[in-house]
Design a protein around this motif. Structure first.
Motif, PDB file in Angstrom:
ATOM      1  N   UNK A 179       0.821  -1.203   0.000  1.00 29.73           N
ATOM      2  CA  UNK A 179       0.000   0.000   0.000  1.00 29.73           C
ATOM      3  C   UNK A 179       0.862   1.264   0.000  1.00 29.73           C
ATOM      4  N   UNK A 180       1.932   1.240   0.769  1.00 34.61           N
ATOM      5  CA  UNK A 180       2.781   2.427   0.927  1.00 34.61           C
ATOM      6  C   UNK A 180       3.772   2.587  -0.221  1.00 34.61           C
ATOM      7  N   UNK A 181       4.353   1.481  -0.655  1.00 32.28           N
ATOM      8  CA  UNK A 181       5.387   1.519  -1.704  1.00 32.28           C
ATOM      9  C   UNK A 181       5.000   0.553  -2.833  1.00 32.28           C
ATOM     10  N   UNK A 182       3.898   0.867  -3.486  1.00 36.43           N
ATOM     11  CA  UNK A 182       3.328  -0.065  -4.456  1.00 36.43           C
ATOM     12  C   UNK A 182       4.298  -0.401  -5.581  1.00 36.43           C
ATOM     13  N   UNK A 183       4.961   0.597  -6.132  1.00 44.33           N
ATOM     14  CA  UNK A 183       5.879   0.346  -7.254  1.00 44.33           C
ATOM     15  C   UNK A 183       7.006  -0.590  -6.816  1.00 44.33           C
ATOM     16  N   UNK A 184       7.663  -0.279  -5.722  1.00 45.03           N
ATOM     17  CA  UNK A 184       8.817  -1.063  -5.266  1.00 45.03           C
ATOM     18  C   UNK A 184       8.423  -2.505  -4.951  1.00 45.03           C
ATOM     19  N   UNK A 185       7.314  -2.688  -4.253  1.00 45.63           N
ATOM     20  CA  UNK A 185       6.909  -4.038  -3.866  1.00 45.63           C
ATOM     21  C   UNK A 185       6.442  -4.830  -5.078  1.00 45.63           C
ATOM     22  N   UNK A 186       5.699  -4.191  -5.968  1.00 45.70           N
ATOM     23  CA  UNK A 186       5.242  -4.911  -7.165  1.00 45.70           C
ATOM     24  C   UNK A 186       6.421  -5.253  -8.072  1.00 45.70           C
ATOM     25  N   UNK A 187       7.403  -4.400  -8.128  1.00 41.50           N
ATOM     26  CA  UNK A 187       8.636  -4.700  -8.874  1.00 41.50           C
ATOM     27  C   UNK A 187       9.290  -5.959  -8.300  1.00 41.50           C
ATOM     28  N   UNK A 188       9.289  -6.067  -6.979  1.00 39.63           N
ATOM     29  CA  UNK A 188       9.848  -7.243  -6.302  1.00 39.63           C
ATOM     30  C   UNK A 188       9.041  -8.497  -6.650  1.00 39.63           C
ATOM     31  N   UNK A 189       7.723  -8.345  -6.723  1.00 43.90           N
ATOM     32  CA  UNK A 189       6.852  -9.473  -7.089  1.00 43.90           C
ATOM     33  C   UNK A 189       7.166  -9.950  -8.510  1.00 43.90           C
ATOM     34  N   UNK A 190       7.295  -9.014  -9.441  1.00 44.56           N
ATOM     35  CA  UNK A 190       7.584  -9.370 -10.826  1.00 44.56           C
ATOM     36  C   UNK A 190       8.960 -10.010 -10.962  1.00 44.56           C
ATOM     37  N   UNK A 191       9.912  -9.527 -10.198  1.00 45.64           N
ATOM     38  CA  UNK A 191      11.256 -10.114 -10.204  1.00 45.64           C
ATOM     39  C   UNK A 191      11.208 -11.551  -9.712  1.00 45.64           C
ATOM     40  N   UNK A 192      10.410 -11.799  -8.698  1.00 42.74           N
ATOM     41  CA  UNK A 192      10.239 -13.158  -8.186  1.00 42.74           C
ATOM     42  C   UNK A 192       9.579 -14.048  -9.233  1.00 42.74           C
ATOM     43  N   UNK A 193       8.530 -13.547  -9.876  1.00 37.84           N
ATOM     44  CA  UNK A 193       7.841 -14.317 -10.915  1.00 37.84           C
ATOM     45  C   UNK A 193       8.774 -14.635 -12.084  1.00 37.84           C
ATOM     46  N   UNK A 194       9.732 -13.773 -12.308  1.00 33.74           N
ATOM     47  CA  UNK A 194      10.661 -13.947 -13.421  1.00 33.74           C
ATOM     48  C   UNK A 194      11.558 -15.171 -13.233  1.00 33.74           C
ATOM     49  N   UNK A 195      11.554 -15.726 -12.030  1.00 30.36           N
ATOM     50  CA  UNK A 195      12.288 -16.967 -11.794  1.00 30.36           C
ATOM     51  C   UNK A 195      11.576 -18.169 -12.412  1.00 30.36           C
ATOM     52  N   UNK A 196      10.297 -17.992 -12.740  1.00 25.06           N
ATOM     53  CA  UNK A 196       9.483 -19.113 -13.224  1.00 25.06           C
ATOM     54  C   UNK A 196       8.983 -18.920 -14.650  1.00 25.06           C
ATOM     55  N   UNK A 197       8.705 -17.674 -15.024  1.00 19.74           N
ATOM     56  CA  UNK A 197       8.303 -17.364 -16.398  1.00 19.74           C
ATOM     57  C   UNK A 197       9.046 -16.099 -16.834  1.00 19.74           C
ATOM     58  N   UNK A 198       9.314 -16.030 -18.114  1.00 18.10           N
ATOM     59  CA  UNK A 198      10.024 -14.867 -18.621  1.00 18.10           C
ATOM     60  C   UNK A 198       9.085 -13.660 -18.686  1.00 18.10           C
TER      61      UNK A 198
END
Length: 271
Positions: A179-198
């Motif tokens: 909620x507070x740092x949406x861009x930073x946290x969502x970037x972290x989520x996408x980076x994690x997902x990138x371990x499984x799909x490009x």
């Protein structure tokens, strides 16, 4: 393989689900709510078709737990990466584990201050704060959906710990941080997902996704078209506040929760 988007109810996983599904699905003709359906909820009846007889569950409702793994094997026959949402706890019920390493590649766990969960859940099910507190403290808590499919949630604490302790690749995020740092946290989520799909991680696309999936836009979309996960009279996307509990919860309920979940709340910097 399955990647789980797991959480205790009313912890913000639907918001995160909307962000992920909108970012991955580039079809501009679809609404956010249409895209979100690609991240299905587990357990659901469709996952158990041809595995169990749903009529038998009327007398043996918890037998579904014996087939958690079989249902996941069925899902994984295609050998494709799939994200599934669940509020089920990540442990074992009478020796039946919710999932295993043959069917799970990892998980993202969304956790939220239990004092906020009390308020949001009470509005979600049209119950008192006292009743909501009782529910999130109940280690035997479960819910049924269509065709008597049981979802074993347990308490806020057990739900969190049952996933945290699983030995899978994991990302645990706090609703308050998203909620507070949406861009930073969502970037972290996408980076994690990138371990499984490009995934092409693009800052402009992240910002567009955040705007499309803002609480204000999701609330407007619900007002226009409804939202099929809404249960009571209150909107599903009601406030999304991080500190409403400070104004509405009685002192005795706050003290009860802080005592019940002291170690976990301290670990997560809620205390």
């Amino acid at each position: 393989m399955i990647l789980w988007l797991s959480s205790f109810p009313k912890s913000g996983s639907t918001w995160l689900r909307s962000l992920i599904s909108h970012y991955l699905d580039e079809d501009t003709n679809k609404t956010v709510f249409e895209k979100i359906k690609k991240i299905e909820r587990f357990p659901s009846p469709s996952h158990f078709e041809k595995i169990i007889n749903f009529e038998d569950l009327k007398d043996n409702k918890f037998d579904i737990c014996k087939n958690w793994i079989n249902a996941q094997k069925k899902i994984n026959i295609s050998e494709k990466f799939k994200i599934l949402k669940t509020h089920n706890f990540g442990g074992a019920y009478k020796g039946n584990w919710f999932t295993n390493s043959k069917n799970t590649c990892g998980f993202i766990y969304m956790v939220r201050d239990p004092r906020s969960v009390i308020v949001s859940y009470a509005h979600h099910i049209n119950a008192s704060f006292e009743k909501s507190t009782e529910i999130i403290c109940n280690e035997n808590q479960y819910e049924f959906n269509e065709k008597n499919i049981v979802e074993i949630r347990s308490s806020w604490k057990i739900n969190y710990l049952s996933w945290k302790k699983r030995d899978f690749p994991k990302l645990i995020i706090k609703y308050e941080d998203l909620s507070k740092n949406t861009f930073e946290v969502f970037f972290k989520v996408l980076t994690f997902l990138n371990n499984f799909i490009k995934i092409k991680i693009d800052s402009n696309k992240i910002n567009e996704t955040i705007k499309a999936c803002s609480f204000e836009n999701l609330s407007k979309l619900e007002n226009l078209n409804g939202f099929d996960e809404r249960e009571g009279n209150e909107p599903f996307f009601r406030k999304g506040s991080t500190d409403e509990w400070k104004k509405v919860l009685k002192k005795d309920l706050v003290e009860k929760i802080e005592k019940e979940f002291f170690e976990e709340m301290k670990e997560l910097n809620y205390l």
